[in-house]
Design an enzyme around this catalytic site. Structure first.
Site, PDB file in Angstrom:
ATOM      1  N   GLY A 104      30.617  26.557  39.111  1.00 11.63           N
ATOM      2  CA  GLY A 104      31.183  26.339  38.516  1.00 11.63           C
ATOM      3  C   GLY A 104      32.798  27.207  38.566  1.00 11.63           C
ATOM      4  N   GLU A 120      36.673  33.636  40.727  1.00  4.39           N
ATOM      5  CA  GLU A 120      36.841  35.506  40.196  1.00  4.39           C
ATOM      6  C   GLU A 120      37.642  35.061  41.114  1.00  4.39           C
ATOM      7  OE1 GLU A 120      33.134  37.223  40.105  1.00  4.39           O
ATOM      8  OE2 GLU A 120      33.604  35.287  39.980  1.00  4.39           O
ATOM      9  N   GLU A 141      36.200  33.915  33.873  1.00  5.10           N
ATOM     10  CA  GLU A 141      36.731  34.234  35.034  1.00  5.10           C
ATOM     11  C   GLU A 141      37.374  35.412  34.816  1.00  5.10           C
ATOM     12  OE1 GLU A 141      35.162  33.363  38.295  1.00  5.10           O
ATOM     13  OE2 GLU A 141      34.089  31.813  36.681  1.00  5.10           O
ATOM     14  N   HIS A 198      37.108  38.971  33.726  1.00  3.57           N
ATOM     15  CA  HIS A 198      36.375  39.867  36.334  1.00  3.57           C
ATOM     16  C   HIS A 198      36.823  40.077  36.660  1.00  3.57           C
ATOM     17  CE1 HIS A 198      31.996  38.674  36.627  1.00  3.57           C
ATOM     18  NE2 HIS A 198      32.543  37.362  36.366  1.00  3.57           N
ATOM     19  N   GLU A 246      27.884  40.059  36.345  1.00  4.05           N
ATOM     20  CA  GLU A 246      28.601  38.231  35.497  1.00  4.05           C
ATOM     21  C   GLU A 246      27.885  38.882  33.924  1.00  4.05           C
ATOM     22  OE1 GLU A 246      29.546  36.160  36.793  1.00  4.05           O
ATOM     23  OE2 GLU A 246      29.363  36.915  39.519  1.00  4.05           O
TER      24      GLU A 246
END
Length: 861
Positions: free
Chosen positions: A242, A245, A279, A282, A301
């Protein structure tokens, strides 16, 4: 590359995959820094299985000495979506190419030889030489851009500032013909990159507007400034995940970054905000500090998944997005984690070695269960203690690597500093949630005050063969309420069975796991269930919104596990004729989805349709009313979602008023293709309903609109609606397109096949297609771009007969030689789930048929 020798050795082992070293004699050279001399390389070879380039030296490297290894190599810019790869798109009739990258988790080695492990952090000095007129991007800011020529061809040489000390999997390299929009947040430059047309149409504006506030939120949340000078985000036409990062240059599928205010729906908008938040979370948690090895990927995650709700809530406070974690992550992962083939969040380091094993770690358990247990931890510690401990942890390990227990240790220090009392240290509590698979069902007997826990299994006959170090017992924080009054503190269930006299009922109802902050299900004695049902059917708002969704979800799953009667679960839905809120409706529809999968080819199907139509009609009329006959958009974000549910269910259960409404809208569009009258929020539901009701003309129109769509989210809605047709020939044609990249991009093929399988007319067609084409897809066409795990789960979701099981077992046997790679676990789960479905159907089909029939006949009479 420059490295230091920490132990004398005459071997250098570097990761390398699919790279060609052509000049055999001078491909690799080794030199020592300073005045020392380096050993000569006597031989080199490639170890394919482990993806190593091995260099044998004629003498040993010296401990403490730094060396530089130079290699010359070439690689293919393939369209396989991994490493440095090629992506194509068309703009104004011209075919354009993007060279882009996906290093995570183990593909940096396909781009250049390197020490490709998360703990081997380094500073990267990157220069890209690219065709004149194109733009080059990487993790650091462009420092020097020079036009020159190579062999008479005009080229541009772009040099980037050195990166921070970081892992290889976070590197990014892109060469494209894109343009961008920019803003600044404090000292940080924010840029959104996309195809020129997408930027001109304003599709990057929303991402630009939310990125600044989300970055700001995380700087305050972590109490650490954003570590880099710029934050680039780029939308790519072909992308496996999808989003990714990469530090300072985040890559996205177009559907996840671009938002068109005219064509995209509110769900697209929420997706963009939450994925950007995931993202950007991260950039600190994962990039600034990185877990030492892939066996604990869940912490990286799961954490980003949890705080993405907090970041997007800060950017869009009116949406109430924080509550949606219960539907989108917790309820979703419960269904997988209740299988005997589930796995713990953390595994042993030595069990995750090969690239395939590493990829297998990135599943719903890591993301969604990870998010759920961290949310529970933040809840019982309090958010302030959780955030202080987190900040302490990040500051302590910045630019380094950690193991999971490091976080527990820093949180424990904060617990003690704040004088917080917990029944056990953080480490002891969390190990039970992290090191054993599954979760408990907490059973409260309000007659006696007895509270007990048991490992919850969806299939009561499944055999758990994996031993747990904690014997499948957990330390459980229980937040609860009595007759509408929330009790002050969480009560901890520490043993298998305990007494809590306060939970004895004197005629009042008890409700536990308030707002589902705990990662467990709850069951009660029958008397308490009856009292809760009475409350739902008289004044449902007294029960908190999230818990109305929880009661439905827990009841349906407790019934599947044989712990309560199926009729009791079905009775939790009768009150929905008075419910207008999204979460309970979505919870019910998610659970009814299983009933539809199991029953839509049986005689129970029509009575179920009749019941659901009766249930949804008041909701459909409610939205017709509050939108002034479908001319306005509901104000609240979740009401917009529930309006979609109302239209989708009313049409699919055959409410004539709904079907006339949607086919009229679609016909208007078909007659005037340049003027789409359907509101973006409703398009998915309306397209599906109209294509199901229509024939080849509607399908061909949908296909041509898909091929001509310039907005990715619109293309995505059409892509899924095309599988709604009831014409088998059209579905067969659609399936065949998934193996032709000119028709359907490789990255979309999996979702098309599983969408066709989710249509009862397409179920057998999709399964036969996968069986027939499996070897070609698995070994050639789909490598790197198909999600084989999702494919197997999707085409087997309806399996519920002995014949289905036989076909599945034959398929497994016939393909056992090639193996199933990243889908190995999904195949095991499919077999387990099919067995459970067969038993469930045998035990429940008659009871369900009788219940639905009684509901519809009673009201007809």
């Amino acid at each position: 590359m420059e490295f230091e020798c920490v132990k004398e050795t005459d071997l250098i082992i570097v990761h390398s995959n699919k790279l060609n070293y052509t000049k055999q004699d001078h491909t690799h050279t080794l030199r020592a820094t300073g005045t020392a001399s380096a050993p000569a390389i006597s031989s080199s070879w490639l170890q394919t299985k482990t993806q190593y380039l091995v260099l044998q030296l004629n003498s040993k490297l010296m401990k403490g000495q730094k060396y530089q290894l130079c290699t010359e190599f070439s690689g293919e810019l393939a369209d396989d979506l991994s490493g440095f790869y090629r992506s194509e798109y068309e703009e104004d009739g011209v075919k354009k190419i993007v060279a882009t990258s996906q290093m995570h988790p183990t593909h940096a080695r396909k781009t250049f030889p390197c020490f490709d492990e998360p703990a081997m952090k380094a500073v990267f000095h990157i220069t890209l030489i690219h065709p004149a007129g194109t733009v080059a991007l990487s993790n650091g800011m462009e420092r020097d851009v020079v036009n020159s020529s190579t062999d008479g061809v005009a080229v541009t040489r772009t040099m980037f500032e050195p990166t921070k000390k970081m892992s290889t999997y976070l590197l990014a390299l892109i060469v494209c013909d894109y343009t961008h929009i920019r803003a600044t947040q404090g000292d940080v430059l924010i840029r959104i990159w996309a195809r020129r047309k997408a930027i001109e149409e304003g599709q990057g504006n929303y991402a630009l507007n939310v990125t600044g506030p989300i970055l700001d939120f995380f700087q305050h949340y972590y109490n650490i400034s954003y570590p880099l000078s710029k934050s680039d985000q780029i939308a790519l036409p072909d992308f496996y995940f999808g989003a990714m990062e990469n530090w300072g240059l985040v890559t996205y599928r177009e559907t996840n970054l671009l938002y068109d205010p005219v064509i995209s729906s509110n769900r697209n908008k929420e997706t963009t905000a939450t994925i950007i938040a995931h993202e950007l979370a991260h950039m600190w948690f994962g990039n600034l500090i990185t877990l030492r090895w892939w066996n604990e990927v869940w912490l990286n995650e799961g954490f980003a998944s949890y705080v993405s709700y907090l970041g997007s809530d800060h950017a869009e406070p009116e949406w109430n997005v924080k509550d949606l974690i219960v539907l989108d992550d917790i309820h979703r992962v419960f269904t997988v984690d209740a299988l005997a083939s589930s796995h713990p969040l953390s595994s042993k380091e030595d069990s995750v070695l090969l690239p395939g094993q590493i990829s297998e770690q990135f599943d719903v358990i890591s993301y969604s269960k990870g998010a759920a247990v961290l949310r529970m931890l933040s809840d019982f510690l309090s958010e302030s203690v959780f955030v202080q401990g987190l900040s302490r942890y990040l500051n302590h390990f910045a630019y380094g690597n950690t193991v999971g227990s490091d976080l527990w240790h820093h949180l424990q220090m904060e617990v003690e500093a704040n004088g917080l009392t917990l029944p056990r240290p953080v480490n002891d509590i969390m190990n039970r949630w992290v090191l054993q698979m599954g979760f408990p069902v907490v059973t409260i007997d309000t007659f006696t005050g007895t509270v007990s826990q048991k490992h919850f299994l969806l299939d009561p006959q499944s055999n758990v063969t994996v031993n747990s170090p904690y014997n499948y017992e957990w330390l459980i924080p229980v937040r609860w309420m009595k007759a509408g009054v929330v009790q002050r503190d969480a009560w901890w269930l520490m043993e298998e069975t305990e007494e809590n006299v306060e939970m004895k009922s004197d005629g009042d109802w008890i409700l536990a796991n308030i707002n589902v902050t705990g990662y467990y299900r709850v069951n009660y004695d029958l008397g308490n269930w009856e009292r809760l049902l009475i409350q739902l059917n008289t004044e449902h708002q007294v029960i908190p919104l999230i818990n109305r969704a929880q009661l439905v979800d827990d009841a349906f799953n407790l019934a599947r596990a044989g712990l309560i009667a199926t009729s009791l679960a079905l009775r939790t839905t009768t009150y929905l004729s008075m419910e207008t809120d999204f979460m309970p409706w979505q919870s019910a529809l998610d659970n009814m989805h299983y009933y539809y999968l199991m029953l839509d080819r049986t005689e129970a199907y029509q009575p179920m349709q009749d019941y659901m139509r009766k249930l949804v009609t008041p909701l459909f009329l409610h939205f017709k009313n509050i939108t002034s006959n479908w001319t306005h958009v509901p104000h609240r974000h979740t009401d917009q979602y529930n309006q979609v549910n109302a239209v989708r269910m009313a049409c699919s259960t055959g409410l004539p008023e709904c079907q006339i409404l949607t086919t009229t809208w679609f016909k208007k569009w078909l007659d005037n293709p340049h003027q789409n009258p359907i509101h973006p929020n409703l398009r998915s539901a309306v397209y599906c309903s109209s294509l199901a009701a229509g024939g080849a003309a509607e399908w061909d129109f949908g296909w041509s609109q898909f091929k001509n769509a310039t907005v990715a989210s619109e293309a995505s809605k059409l892509l899924s609606a095309l599988s709604c047709t009831n014409d088998p020939d059209l579905l067969k044609r659609y399936l065949s397109y998934t193996l032709d990249p000119d028709m359907i991009r490789k990255q979309d093929a999996t979702s098309v096949i599983t969408s066709v399988a989710s249509n009862k007319v397409g179920q057998d067609l999709a399964w036969n297609f996968v069986r027939e084409k499996w070897e070609f897809m698995f070994t050639q066409y789909g490598v790197g771009s198909f999600s084989f795990a999702a494919l197997i789960s999707g085409v087997t979701a309806r399996f519920s007969t002995p014949a289905d099981l036989q076909q599945l077992e034959d398929f497994v046997r016939e393909n056992s030689a090639a193996g199933f790679g990243s889908a190995a676990l999904a195949v095991d789960q499919a077999v387990e789930r099919t067995n459970a479905n067969i038993r469930w159907l045998q035990q429940n089909q008659q009871q369900i048929l009788d219940w639905f029939s009684s509901q519809t006949t009673r009201h007809a009479a």
